[in-house]
Design a protein around this motif. Structure first.
Motif, PDB file in Angstrom:
ATOM      1  N   SER A 175      20.855  28.520 -47.166  1.00 59.49           N
ATOM      2  CA  SER A 175      21.206  28.423 -48.343  1.00 59.49           C
ATOM      3  C   SER A 175      20.661  27.500 -49.178  1.00 59.49           C
ATOM      4  O   SER A 175      20.105  26.205 -48.717  1.00 59.49           O
ATOM      5  CB  SER A 175      22.846  28.519 -48.483  1.00 59.49           C
ATOM      6  OG  SER A 175      23.020  27.299 -47.859  1.00 59.49           O
ATOM      7  N   GLY A 176      20.818  27.491 -50.523  1.00 57.51           N
ATOM      8  CA  GLY A 176      20.318  26.501 -51.605  1.00 57.51           C
ATOM      9  C   GLY A 176      18.882  26.984 -51.714  1.00 57.51           C
ATOM     10  O   GLY A 176      18.389  27.917 -51.147  1.00 57.51           O
TER      11      GLY A 176
ATOM     12  N   TYR B 164      14.749  27.170 -52.486  1.00 51.94           N
ATOM     13  CA  TYR B 164      13.682  26.484 -52.491  1.00 51.94           C
ATOM     14  C   TYR B 164      12.636  27.609 -52.535  1.00 51.94           C
ATOM     15  O   TYR B 164      12.724  28.690 -52.007  1.00 51.94           O
ATOM     16  CB  TYR B 164      13.685  25.801 -51.240  1.00 51.94           C
ATOM     17  CG  TYR B 164      13.822  26.434 -49.788  1.00 51.94           C
ATOM     18  CD1 TYR B 164      12.838  27.191 -48.947  1.00 51.94           C
ATOM     19  CD2 TYR B 164      14.831  26.695 -49.364  1.00 51.94           C
ATOM     20  CE1 TYR B 164      12.791  28.113 -47.918  1.00 51.94           C
ATOM     21  CE2 TYR B 164      15.397  27.546 -48.134  1.00 51.94           C
ATOM     22  CZ  TYR B 164      14.357  28.337 -47.491  1.00 51.94           C
ATOM     23  OH  TYR B 164      14.332  28.860 -46.406  1.00 51.94           O
TER      24      TYR B 164
END
Length: 92
Positions: free
Chosen positions: A10-11, A13
């Protein structure tokens, strides 16, 4: 029942060519197990090939179950040393 959020962390990038290839390999496994039709597989491979972020890739897996040892295996976001082989697809 929990929703699959995809095999990528997750997150947000930007993904690499290696990340895109890993997603395509995982889609190939789902295809070989009968979870995707050839048209669905082709469409998702096209999207994976053009993906810019991990969110783009994870969206391809939200309706598919997780695979054992499916986390990213190489690159800066690696979380496992297990390598998943490409399925053999025979088109007649």
């Amino acid at each position: 029942m929990p929703t699959n959020t995809g095999p990528f962390p997750s997150g947000t990038y930007r993904v690499s060519d290696e990340d895109r290839q890993h997603a395509i390999e995982l889609l190939g496994i789902h295809f070989s197990q009968g979870r995707l039709t050839i048209d669905e597989y082709d469409q998702r491979v096209s999207v994976a090939s053009a993906a810019l972020s991990n969110e783009d890739l994870n969206a391809l897996f939200t309706d598919l179950p997780g695979l054992p040892s499916a986390p990213i295996t190489k690159g800066p976001h690696a979380v496992s040393d297990t390598h998943l082989p490409l399925p053999t697809i025979l088109l007649v």
